[in-house]
Design an enzyme around this catalytic site. Structure first.
Site, PDB file in Angstrom:
ATOM      1  N   SER A 146       0.848  -1.194   0.000  1.00  0.00           N
ATOM      2  CA  SER A 146       0.000   0.000   0.000  1.00  0.00           C
ATOM      3  C   SER A 146       0.880   1.240   0.000  1.00  0.00           C
ATOM      4  O   SER A 146       2.070   1.160   0.348  1.00  0.00           O
ATOM      5  CB  SER A 146      -0.868   0.005   1.274  1.00  0.00           C
ATOM      6  OG  SER A 146      -1.357   1.294   1.567  1.00  0.00           O
ATOM      7  N   TYR A 159      -3.220  -0.354  10.048  1.00  0.00           N
ATOM      8  CA  TYR A 159      -3.088  -0.690   8.624  1.00  0.00           C
ATOM      9  C   TYR A 159      -1.697  -0.306   8.113  1.00  0.00           C
ATOM     10  O   TYR A 159      -1.018  -1.092   7.445  1.00  0.00           O
ATOM     11  CB  TYR A 159      -4.158   0.062   7.846  1.00  0.00           C
ATOM     12  CG  TYR A 159      -4.247  -0.224   6.379  1.00  0.00           C
ATOM     13  CD1 TYR A 159      -3.651   0.624   5.449  1.00  0.00           C
ATOM     14  CD2 TYR A 159      -4.936  -1.324   5.900  1.00  0.00           C
ATOM     15  CE1 TYR A 159      -3.737   0.379   4.089  1.00  0.00           C
ATOM     16  CE2 TYR A 159      -5.040  -1.572   4.523  1.00  0.00           C
ATOM     17  CZ  TYR A 159      -4.437  -0.710   3.638  1.00  0.00           C
ATOM     18  OH  TYR A 159      -4.522  -0.957   2.273  1.00  0.00           O
TER      19      TYR A 159
HETATM   20  P1  NAP Z   1     -11.814  -5.190  -0.379  1.00  0.00           P
HETATM   21  O1  NAP Z   1     -12.664  -4.693  -1.487  1.00  0.00           O
HETATM   22  O2  NAP Z   1     -12.181  -4.887   1.035  1.00  0.00           O
HETATM   23  O3  NAP Z   1     -11.616  -6.789  -0.547  1.00  0.00           O
HETATM   24  C1  NAP Z   1     -10.831  -7.445   0.403  1.00  0.00           C
HETATM   25  C2  NAP Z   1     -11.025  -8.928   0.181  1.00  0.00           C
HETATM   26  O4  NAP Z   1     -10.278  -9.632   1.175  1.00  0.00           O
HETATM   27  C3  NAP Z   1     -12.489  -9.337   0.323  1.00  0.00           C
HETATM   28  O5  NAP Z   1     -12.818 -10.332  -0.623  1.00  0.00           O
HETATM   29  C4  NAP Z   1     -12.511  -9.917   1.730  1.00  0.00           C
HETATM   30  O6  NAP Z   1     -13.504 -10.889   1.923  1.00  0.00           O
HETATM   31  C5  NAP Z   1     -11.154 -10.592   1.776  1.00  0.00           C
HETATM   32  N1  NAP Z   1     -10.755 -10.913   3.155  1.00  0.00           N
HETATM   33  C6  NAP Z   1     -10.711 -10.077   4.204  1.00  0.00           C
HETATM   34  N2  NAP Z   1     -10.327 -10.732   5.304  1.00  0.00           N
HETATM   35  C7  NAP Z   1     -10.120 -12.028   4.923  1.00  0.00           C
HETATM   36  C8  NAP Z   1      -9.710 -13.203   5.610  1.00  0.00           C
HETATM   37  N3  NAP Z   1      -9.434 -13.205   6.921  1.00  0.00           N
HETATM   38  N4  NAP Z   1      -9.610 -14.365   4.911  1.00  0.00           N
HETATM   39  C9  NAP Z   1      -9.913 -14.385   3.584  1.00  0.00           C
HETATM   40  N5  NAP Z   1     -10.315 -13.304   2.868  1.00  0.00           N
HETATM   41  C10 NAP Z   1     -10.409 -12.145   3.560  1.00  0.00           C
HETATM   42  O7  NAP Z   1     -10.350  -4.636  -0.564  1.00  0.00           O
HETATM   43  P2  NAP Z   1      -9.582  -4.149  -1.865  1.00  0.00           P
HETATM   44  O8  NAP Z   1      -9.706  -2.673  -1.985  1.00  0.00           O
HETATM   45  O9  NAP Z   1      -9.911  -5.031  -3.020  1.00  0.00           O
HETATM   46  O10 NAP Z   1      -8.082  -4.432  -1.375  1.00  0.00           O
HETATM   47  C11 NAP Z   1      -7.452  -5.663  -1.632  1.00  0.00           C
HETATM   48  C12 NAP Z   1      -6.044  -5.528  -1.086  1.00  0.00           C
HETATM   49  O11 NAP Z   1      -5.437  -4.343  -1.617  1.00  0.00           O
HETATM   50  C13 NAP Z   1      -5.998  -5.360   0.432  1.00  0.00           C
HETATM   51  O12 NAP Z   1      -4.857  -6.017   0.938  1.00  0.00           O
HETATM   52  C14 NAP Z   1      -5.856  -3.840   0.612  1.00  0.00           C
HETATM   53  O13 NAP Z   1      -5.224  -3.527   1.840  1.00  0.00           O
HETATM   54  C15 NAP Z   1      -4.980  -3.504  -0.545  1.00  0.00           C
HETATM   55  N6  NAP Z   1      -5.022  -2.114  -0.989  1.00  0.00           N
HETATM   56  C16 NAP Z   1      -6.202  -1.539  -1.338  1.00  0.00           C
HETATM   57  C17 NAP Z   1      -6.172  -0.212  -1.822  1.00  0.00           C
HETATM   58  C18 NAP Z   1      -7.415   0.521  -2.228  1.00  0.00           C
HETATM   59  O14 NAP Z   1      -7.325   1.751  -2.403  1.00  0.00           O
HETATM   60  N7  NAP Z   1      -8.546  -0.134  -2.398  1.00  0.00           N
HETATM   61  C19 NAP Z   1      -4.970   0.454  -1.935  1.00  0.00           C
HETATM   62  C20 NAP Z   1      -3.801  -0.186  -1.521  1.00  0.00           C
HETATM   63  C21 NAP Z   1      -3.846  -1.488  -1.067  1.00  0.00           C
HETATM   64  P3  NAP Z   1     -14.824 -10.489   2.775  1.00  0.00           P
HETATM   65  O15 NAP Z   1     -15.654  -9.674   1.867  1.00  0.00           O
HETATM   66  O16 NAP Z   1     -15.431 -11.811   3.136  1.00  0.00           O
HETATM   67  O17 NAP Z   1     -14.356  -9.711   3.986  1.00  0.00           O
HETATM   68  C1  GCO Z   2      -7.122   5.033   3.527  1.00  0.00           C
HETATM   69  C2  GCO Z   2      -7.209   4.130   2.326  1.00  0.00           C
HETATM   70  C3  GCO Z   2      -5.803   3.680   1.940  1.00  0.00           C
HETATM   71  C4  GCO Z   2      -5.905   2.774   0.746  1.00  0.00           C
HETATM   72  C5  GCO Z   2      -4.570   2.297   0.315  1.00  0.00           C
HETATM   73  C6  GCO Z   2      -3.700   3.414  -0.171  1.00  0.00           C
HETATM   74  O1  GCO Z   2      -8.008   4.951   4.380  1.00  0.00           O
HETATM   75  O2  GCO Z   2      -6.167   5.809   3.562  1.00  0.00           O
HETATM   76  O3  GCO Z   2      -8.020   3.006   2.586  1.00  0.00           O
HETATM   77  O4  GCO Z   2      -5.201   3.053   3.006  1.00  0.00           O
HETATM   78  O5  GCO Z   2      -6.665   1.655   1.045  1.00  0.00           O
HETATM   79  O6  GCO Z   2      -3.961   1.497   1.246  1.00  0.00           O
HETATM   80  O7  GCO Z   2      -2.570   2.828  -0.785  1.00  0.00           O
END
Ligand code: NAP
Ligand code: GCO
Length: 266
Positions: A146, A159
């Site tokens: 992230s 986080y």
């Molecule tokens: P999301 O929409 O919240 O999806 C997260 C997924 O992980 C969901 O399918 C969730 O399932 C699953 N999950 C959570 N806890 C779990 C567990 N204990 N065992 C198995 N599955 C689990 O998140 P996203 O935005 O796609 O993010 C995916 C990854 O990218 C995460 O690691 C997040 O930190 C990272 N990320 C996101 C962003 C952003 O801006 N969106 C930016 C940087 C990094 P459930 O629905 O059942 O909870």
């Molecule tokens: C927040 C956001 C971020 C993104 C991502 C950025 O609350 O600041 O959720 O943490 O998820 O991780 O890279």
């Protein structure tokens, strides 16, 4: 240069938490490059929803219920995948949660829960797949880090601590297992429009954009939120032979936000 090095044909990819969101987009991209897709989620209903979504995208994915924080369940999942699908060539540690709570209002249990999913679980799943990668003579591990692997902000202490740790776990897996032709890299998404960030993009009662939405737009040179699909190409690169000499690296896919001080006030 022979571009077949970007192909994932014949490879089995496990993408954790990939019923939707970033994991789903990465898995679709890897399937387009020829990989067989395996994913897990915590609830059967989500796995079923995910399987239907993959089918609609023309992908015959394999879905399993598994909580990635449960080491026994993860070990059983990996053994089942190896029996039913094949040895895992590519692991994407994507499953993750966030809790946006001011640190002094966050309980230790809440802090531990975020660390458990976002840092302990990538350790557990990587540990489960590495032995077979060593036997097979190659492996690719991609940890979804992230911007918070580099920067902090209010309310995301757990986080950021987890994602900072995940960057260092990535470097350590590289250090310990690079000699077995295992490459472990990270992808650091910027702000991506998924359910996880939906609260930060909610339209306000007066119809205006969320203040945080406007803030991110002003801090991102691309002047937009990322789409989950923006991550598919970088993930295919890091999962393919094209990146066999890339190891311990976190590839930021953030529209330039980490390079930019932010738009000057008009
Ligand atoms: P999301 O929409 O919240 O999806 C997260 C997924 O992980 C969901 O399918 C969730 O399932 C699953 N999950 C959570 N806890 C779990 C567990 N204990 N065992 C198995 N599955 C689990 O998140 P996203 O935005 O796609 O993010 C995916 C990854 O990218 C995460 O690691 C997040 O930190 C990272 N990320 C996101 C962003 C952003 O801006 N969106 C930016 C940087 C990094 P459930 O629905 O059942 O909870
Ligand atoms: C927040 C956001 C971020 C993104 C991502 C950025 O609350 O600041 O959720 O943490 O998820 O991780 O890279």
């Amino acid at each position: 240069m022979d571009m077949s090095c970007f192909s994932l044909t014949g490879k089995v990819a496990l993408v954790t938490g990939a019923s939707y969101g970033i994991g789903f987009a990465i898995a679709k991209g890897m399937a387009s490059a020829g990989a067989t897709i395996v994913f897990n989620d915590i609830k059967q209903e989500l796995v079923d929803k995910g399987l239907a979504a993959y089918k609609e995208a023309g992908i015959d994915a394999h879905g399993y219920v598994c909580d990635v924080t449960d080491e026994d369940a993860v070990n059983n999942l990996v053994a089942t995948i190896e029996k039913e699908v094949g040895v895992i060539d590519i692991l994407v540690n994507n499953a993750g949660i966030i809790k946006r709570i001011p640190m002094c209002e966050m309980t230790a249990a809440q802090f531990r829960q975020v660390i458990d999913v976002d840092l302990n679980a990538p350790f557990i799943v990587a540990k489960a797949v590495i032995p077979s990668m060593i036997k097979k003579g190659h492996g690719k591990i991609i940890n979804i880090c992230s911007m918070m692997s580099e920067l902090g902000r209010e309310t995301v202490s757990a986080y950021a601590a987890a994602k900072g740790g995940l960057k260092m776990l990535t470097r350590n897996i590289c250090s310990e297992y690079g000699e077995y032709n295992i490459q472990c890299n990270g992808i650091g998404p910027g702000y991506i429009a998924t359910p996880q960030t939906a609260p930060l993009r909610e339209i306000q009662p007066d119809g205006s954009r969320h203040p945080f939405d406007q803030f991110i737009i002003s801090k991102t040179p691309a002047a937009r939120w990322g789409d989950a699909e923006d991550l598919a190409g970088p993930a295919v690169f890091l999962a393919s032979d094209a990146s066999n000499f890339v190891n311990g690296h976190v590839l930021y896919v953030d529209g330039g936000i980490l390079a930019y001080i932010g738009k000057q006030p008009q």
